[in-house]
Design an enzyme around this catalytic site. Structure first.
Site, short mmCIF file in Angstrom:
data_model
loop_
_atom_site.label_atom_id
_atom_site.label_comp_id
_atom_site.label_asym_id
_atom_site.label_seq_id
_atom_site.Cartn_x
_atom_site.Cartn_y
_atom_site.Cartn_z
N GLU A 60 0.77 7.23 -31.48
CA GLU A 60 0.60 8.63 -31.81
C GLU A 60 -0.83 8.98 -32.20
O GLU A 60 -1.53 8.18 -32.84
CB GLU A 60 1.54 9.01 -32.97
CG GLU A 60 3.01 8.86 -32.59
CD GLU A 60 3.91 9.64 -33.52
OE1 GLU A 60 3.69 9.62 -34.73
OE2 GLU A 60 4.83 10.30 -32.99
N ASP A 61 -1.22 10.18 -31.83
CA ASP A 61 -2.41 10.84 -32.38
C ASP A 61 -3.70 10.06 -32.18
O ASP A 61 -4.52 9.96 -33.08
CB ASP A 61 -2.22 11.12 -33.88
CG ASP A 61 -1.07 12.05 -34.17
OD1 ASP A 61 -0.21 12.22 -33.30
OD2 ASP A 61 -1.00 12.60 -35.27
N CYS A 112 2.37 16.76 -30.68
CA CYS A 112 3.43 15.86 -30.24
C CYS A 112 4.60 16.53 -29.54
O CYS A 112 4.96 16.14 -28.42
CB CYS A 112 3.91 15.02 -31.42
SG CYS A 112 4.46 15.96 -32.85
N ASP A 165 -0.34 9.77 -27.43
CA ASP A 165 0.45 10.97 -27.14
C ASP A 165 -0.36 12.26 -27.18
O ASP A 165 0.13 13.31 -26.79
CB ASP A 165 1.71 11.06 -28.02
CG ASP A 165 1.43 11.42 -29.47
OD1 ASP A 165 0.29 11.29 -29.93
OD2 ASP A 165 2.40 11.82 -30.15
N HIS A 166 -1.58 12.23 -27.66
CA HIS A 166 -2.57 13.33 -27.57
C HIS A 166 -3.79 12.87 -28.34
O HIS A 166 -3.87 11.71 -28.78
CB HIS A 166 -2.02 14.65 -28.12
CG HIS A 166 -1.40 14.55 -29.46
ND1 HIS A 166 -2.13 14.32 -30.62
CD2 HIS A 166 -0.10 14.62 -29.87
CE1 HIS A 166 -1.32 14.26 -31.65
NE2 HIS A 166 -0.08 14.43 -31.23
#
Length: 627
Positions: free
Chosen positions: A34-35, A73, A235-236
């Site tokens: 994530e992130d 997300c 995810d980004h």
């Protein structure tokens, strides 16, 4: 599950009969974290410590530029799970919940019906609700491919959360990367908080890399490395401000590394080379059709992405697209496109500053410190940009200006490229029937009895070209368009009227005062979203009496009484918050707003009105203490 979906799934299963036995199908492993963006050694970042993904890239291939399509997300995951751009089906707003048509199952349902054991460990966080089964054999912290029948091919996702935005601000923290050696982007002020948070970000990315290494070793221990295709991606962009939630490359660009063992090399992308780099533009919308293509199943026509590998691999696209809509409690509306070298950004809410107060993001020390530095006059032009109103258009050269601080939209030398990318973006909005041009509440109200996806393709419910033209006109700032904007306020379509009010607001005080009678009439519009836009315009730019009437209208739309619609409440509270001390006369009425009795179609929206009300009340207290 309805008959159409069953027929589709049966047809998919039939494809497997032609494809061969279970042993002849690839296993597919997705490792996500994530992130975090491409701040990794394999992407040339020498400050990063990511040996495991670097090693995967060395024996596999990385994509030079991959986008998450959305810079946060839930919309990004919605893109992944559907193979659709969320603005085409109403799933673009953060933590929303839009119904999908029965004819559109999620990709795990397609894979599972085709014989795959599909597991998700474990985050879902989708903005859409299917009418059939999700398709996961297991979606939990215990989900694992080892629980399948050994003869069954698997598709497994493992999602690492240790690099999430919240981990950047976790204290105490044992620093691994030296804050003094961080490269501070040109848009961030160079101070202690910025350096410490960036260094901690690199620390948590290292932890995510370690998890990837553990999963790859486990795959090897199970004797599955030579039969499993592996994807690794973030995810980004990073959880730092102006990364996550923002449609700059810093928010959309993610690492994407793929590995195809020799057994499945024939399914690899055409440009695949060991240790290679692909120039193909890849967005999250491409990954669902790619999964199906790797499994030998032709992606359904309704999927909007392109397969990047497998039996149904397509030619590389010329452009790649992204979007931003409501982020938690704050509305915004941005669309973007890149050709890999240049990125064009179209701001459809230029009357809002970039750095709106999102309470979750402001918990990160560097975000709050950045705002304090700006307020104290300590930021240069590049660093101050985030706290100012937006232009309608932005254009950046990602090669010459990777931090995207030099807007080329007005550059005479770049008008041809500006026009090319603008045309490409507008055509994309048309092709996907982008429902973002409706106020969020109208996406749902116009979809009653069907779904947002179906509504968007019904011209009687969503006259796209007419509404799009109004939005395009409204969000430029040409003063000569004022008479045309006033005429929009009398249109039969409420979304057109909404954009008429926004267009007057967007042009500032002179336009608002020249449109006094039209805006005052709009305070009585049937649509709460028109009333909010008109009330905000009058409250911000009108004379004292106009201000009061505009603000009283906003309070009436906001949760001033039980049963208020959640979307209208969020819009009105956003406007009230932005009017600062002008709403002080209504403090008592605002303080007693019954936000707990708002009507909402899903509990995921529930906390946003309270966040906004808390922010307004905190500002009242701060203003009182400063007097």
């Amino acid at each position: 599950m309805n008959r159409l979906v069953l027929l589709l799934l049966c047809a998919t299963t039939a494809c497997w009969a032609a494809a061969g036995s279970a042993a002849e199908r690839p296993n597919i492993l997705w490792i996500t974290s994530e992130d975090h963006g491409p701040e990794m050694g394999c992407y040339g970042d020498e400050f990063a410590t990511t040996p495991n993904v670097d090693a995967l890239a060395k024996k596999g291939m990385r994509y030079k530029l991959a986008w998450s399509t959305a810079p946060v997300c839930a919309p990004a995951r919605t893109t992944l799970i559907t193979g659709l751009y969320p603005p085409s089906c109403g799933g673009q707003h953060m933590r929303s919940m839009a119904q999908l048509p029965e004819s559109i199952p999620l990709y795990p349902a397609l894979l599972s019906k085709a014989g795959y054991y599909c597991t998700n460990n474990n985050k879902q966080d989708y903005n859409v609700r299917p009418q059939g089964e999700l398709g996961w054999a297991d979606s939990s912290r215990k989900a694992h491919y080892k629980n399948r029948d050994p003869e069954q091919p698997f598709f497994a996702i493992f999602n690492e959360t240790c690099s999430h935005e919240s981990k950047i601000r976790t204290r105490p923290h044992k620093q691994i990367h030296d804050p003094a050696k961080v490269r501070v982007p040109a848009y961030h002020p160079d101070n202690e908080d910025t350096r410490r948070d960036w260094a901690q970000y690199y620390d948590v990315v290292t932890q995510a890399d370690a998890t990837a290494g553990k999963l790859l070793r486990e795959l090897d221990k199970q004797g599955l490395t030579d039969s499993t295709i592996v994807f690794y991606y973030g995810d980004h962009g990073s959880g730092m401000a102006r990364g996550k939630r923002w449609t700059y490359n810093s928010g959309l660009a993610v690492p994407l590394v793929v590995y195809f063992p020799e057994k499945w090399r024939h399914l690899a992308p055409k440009e695949y080379q060991t240790g290679g780099v692909s120039d193909r533009l890849v967005g999250f919308v491409d990954l669902a059709p790619t999964l199906l293509s790797l499994a030998g199943v032709q992606p359904p026509e309704w999927m909007q992405g392109q397969a990047i590998a497998g039996k149904y691999e397509t030619e590389a696209p010329k452009y790649m697209y992204g979007f931003r809509d409501r982020m938690d409690e704050r509305y915004d509306f941005i669309r973007t496109v890149t050709d890999g070298r240049f990125q064009y950004i179209r701001n459809f809410n230029p009357h809002f500053i970039y750095g709106q107060f999102v309470s979750y993001n402001f918990q990160t020390p560097s975000t709050a410190a950045w705002k304090r530095a700006y307020d104290a006059g300590l930021c240069n032009a590049a660093q101050s940009h985030f706290w100012n109103l937006k232009p309608a258009e932005e254009l950046y050269d990602l090669q010459a200006d990777p931090d995207e601080v030099n807007n080329l939209a007005d550059s005479p030398d770049h008008q041809q490229k500006l026009g090319e990318l603008r045309d490409a973006l507008y055509q994309w909005c048309h092709d996907i029937r982008d429902v973002g041009f409706l106020p969020e509440g109208e996406i749902h109200s116009r979809s009653e009895g069907s779904t947002p996806y179906e509504m968007a393709r019904d011209e009687t419910k969503y006259p796209f070209e007419k509404i799009f033209a109004a939005a395009d006109l409204a969000t430029h700032r040409n003063p000569e368009d004022l008479d045309q904007l006033k005429s929009l306020l009398t249109d039969s379509d409420s979304a057109v009227r909404y954009w008429g009010a926004v267009g007057i607001l967007n042009r500032g005080g002179d336009a608002v005062n020249a449109s006094k009678q039209a805006l005052l009439a709009a305070l009585g519009d049937d649509s709460p979203y028109v009333r909010v836009a008109a009330g905000y315009a009058l409250g911000k730019f009108g004379d004292k009496e106009m201000q009061r009437q505009g603000i009283e209208c906003l309070i009436d739309v906001a949760p001033s009484k039980p049963g208020t619609n959640v979307f209208a409440a969020i819009a009105a509270l956003n406007a009230i918050d932005k009017l600062d001390e002008k709403v002080a006369f209504a403090k008592a009425e605002i303080d007693k707003m019954p936000v707990g009795e708002i009507v909402s179609p899903d509990k995921r929206y529930g906390g946003y009105p309270q966040r906004l009300l808390t922010k307004i009340q905190d500002d009242f207290k701060a203003n009182a203490s400063s007097r």
